[in-house]
Design an enzyme around this catalytic site. Structure first.
Site, PDB file in Angstrom:
ATOM      1  N   THR A   4     -59.573 -88.251  -9.258  1.00  0.00           N
ATOM      2  CA  THR A   4     -59.086 -87.703 -10.522  1.00  0.00           C
ATOM      3  C   THR A   4     -57.844 -88.402 -11.028  1.00  0.00           C
ATOM      4  O   THR A   4     -57.677 -88.587 -12.234  1.00  0.00           O
ATOM      5  CB  THR A   4     -58.795 -86.187 -10.355  1.00  0.00           C
ATOM      6  OG1 THR A   4     -60.009 -85.511 -10.035  1.00  0.00           O
ATOM      7  CG2 THR A   4     -58.212 -85.590 -11.617  1.00  0.00           C
ATOM      8  N   SER A  60     -66.480 -86.990  -4.370  1.00  0.00           N
ATOM      9  CA  SER A  60     -67.689 -86.253  -3.989  1.00  0.00           C
ATOM     10  C   SER A  60     -68.762 -87.197  -3.454  1.00  0.00           C
ATOM     11  O   SER A  60     -69.698 -86.762  -2.771  1.00  0.00           O
ATOM     12  CB  SER A  60     -68.239 -85.478  -5.188  1.00  0.00           C
ATOM     13  OG  SER A  60     -67.309 -84.520  -5.638  1.00  0.00           O
ATOM     14  N   THR A 116     -59.541 -85.440  -4.673  1.00  0.00           N
ATOM     15  CA  THR A 116     -59.144 -84.273  -3.885  1.00  0.00           C
ATOM     16  C   THR A 116     -60.309 -83.606  -3.157  1.00  0.00           C
ATOM     17  O   THR A 116     -60.099 -82.966  -2.125  1.00  0.00           O
ATOM     18  CB  THR A 116     -58.467 -83.222  -4.782  1.00  0.00           C
ATOM     19  OG1 THR A 116     -59.385 -82.802  -5.803  1.00  0.00           O
ATOM     20  CG2 THR A 116     -57.214 -83.788  -5.426  1.00  0.00           C
ATOM     21  N   THR A 161     -64.800 -71.219  13.368  1.00  0.00           N
ATOM     22  CA  THR A 161     -64.828 -69.997  12.588  1.00  0.00           C
ATOM     23  C   THR A 161     -64.942 -70.269  11.091  1.00  0.00           C
ATOM     24  O   THR A 161     -64.427 -71.278  10.585  1.00  0.00           O
ATOM     25  CB  THR A 161     -63.580 -69.128  12.848  1.00  0.00           C
ATOM     26  OG1 THR A 161     -63.649 -67.946  12.041  1.00  0.00           O
ATOM     27  CG2 THR A 161     -62.291 -69.884  12.530  1.00  0.00           C
ATOM     28  N   GLN A 162     -65.604 -69.347  10.386  1.00  0.00           N
ATOM     29  CA  GLN A 162     -65.659 -69.405   8.931  1.00  0.00           C
ATOM     30  C   GLN A 162     -64.342 -68.953   8.301  1.00  0.00           C
ATOM     31  O   GLN A 162     -64.117 -69.185   7.115  1.00  0.00           O
ATOM     32  CB  GLN A 162     -66.788 -68.517   8.411  1.00  0.00           C
ATOM     33  CG  GLN A 162     -68.181 -68.972   8.810  1.00  0.00           C
ATOM     34  CD  GLN A 162     -69.254 -68.018   8.331  1.00  0.00           C
ATOM     35  OE1 GLN A 162     -69.072 -67.277   7.376  1.00  0.00           O
ATOM     36  NE2 GLN A 162     -70.404 -68.038   9.009  1.00  0.00           N
TER      37      GLN A 162
END
Length: 337
Positions: free
Chosen positions: A13, A60, A90, A272-273
């Site tokens: 960006t 991405s 980012t 862990t989530q």
């Protein structure tokens, strides 16, 4: 003596410009910086050389080959510069800063990742402050590791996560304190900084195709779904579980699918989530059942850092047994022991 910094512009960006399809990567970053930075400000900053990659990317689209390009570029110029800044999108910056921390270990110079939420070409950009802060920190000889700097926060690169898509406070370090903060003064928590006792070690092998996949538990997940996922051609899996590392211990067929995979040599790591916290597979029976199926606890490592750690170790030719042995070993400050 004036510090000299090597700046790598990979895309993201910070250098984008508007198009009919939305913001897209754009070249000529040096001209954009010169336009935004007054001469008297430039005079107060460390000297820097900027290299702009021919193929700029929206992060991405990041792939392992991009990590190898960045790490190799830094390694090739390591002796000529006092520090490094990587301008990066980012969305996957936490993955890239994690991966570079494993590929370039025991550094005696800073490598600082940064970017922006709003492009430099816009009036309200956060990119200028992020660039100036990262450049300043890249000249600080107290920093000897890969970091991520964003909106005044200096974080260990393999501890950072993107937490917000809309705020300038886009990144946080959920399981480890910030390394420093840039306010009126730049303050570093020097007791937290890595202090390598060995010479820099560059391990640039990085398989082009990912060796790792991510499986997230959800209520009602079936054994067939888990088995089909684990049958995919990946060598290692991160299983994102509940709480402190719990899963459906009442589903024996699911546990059998996990055991079948680990017995065949697949590596399954339990994370862990939860945004904060650590995995303790023995805290509850639901976690112990996963351990009995051969799933390995990943403690408080972030998903991004564990993904990159596994990919790195497998790219280096480690056997499943060797990888398993290093999951709970701190390689680059990514884990609390």
């Amino acid at each position: 003596m004036t510090k000299k910094i090597y700046v790598i512009y990979t895309g993201g960006t910070i250098g984008m410009r508007p198009t009919d399809s939305g913001y897209a990567p754009s070249g000529n970053m040096m001209a954009l910086l010169e336009e935004k930075l007054p001469e008297h400000v430039q005079a107060e900053l460390p000297d820097f050389d900027l290299v702009e990659y021919e193929q700029l990317i929206d992060s991405s689209n990041i792939r392992p080959d991009n990590w190898k390009q960045i790490a190799t570029d830094i390694a090739d110029h390591y002796d000529q510069y006092d520090g490094f800044v990587v301008l990066h999108g980012t969305d996957t910056m936490a993955y890239s800063s994690s991966m570079i921390s494993f590929m370039l270990r025991n550094l005696d110079k800073p490598v600082i990742f940064t970017g922006s939420q709003i492009p430099l070409c816009e009036a309200r950009t956060d990119g200028l402050e992020n660039f100036v802060g990262a450049l300043t920190l890249a000249a600080d000889e107290r920093i000897k590791e890969v970091c991520l700097y964003f909106n005044g926060r200096l974080m260990r690169g393999n501890r950072a996560r993107k937490q917000n898509a809309y705020l300038f406070d886009a990144f946080d370090s959920p399981n480890f304190p910030w390394l420093g903060r840039a306010d009126i003064n730049i303050e570093l928590s020097e007791y937290l900084l890595l202090k390598p006792s060995q010479k820099p070690e560059f391990m640039l092998d990085c398989d082009s195709n990912s060796n790792v996949a991510i499986l997230q538990l959800f209520p009602g997940i079936t054994a067939d779904f888990v088995e089909a996922t684990l049958n995919q051609p990946f060598k290692a899996f991160i299983m994102r579980t509940y709480g402190t590392g719990n899963g459906p211990d009442g589903d024996q067929a699911l546990l059998d699918a996990l055991k079948k995979a680990t017995d065949s040599g697949k590596i399954i790591v339990n994370l862990t989530q939860c945004h904060r916290g650590t995995v303790h597979q023995g805290s509850y029976a639901a976690g112990s059942a996963l351990a009995n199926a051969g799933v390995i606890g990943g403690l408080d490592t972030t998903t991004e850092a564990m993904f990159c750690k596994l990919h790195h170790l497998l790219s280096c030719g480690k056997t499943p047994e060797q990888v398993t042995a290093q999951i709970s070993i701190d390689l680059a400050g990514e884990i609390s022991l």
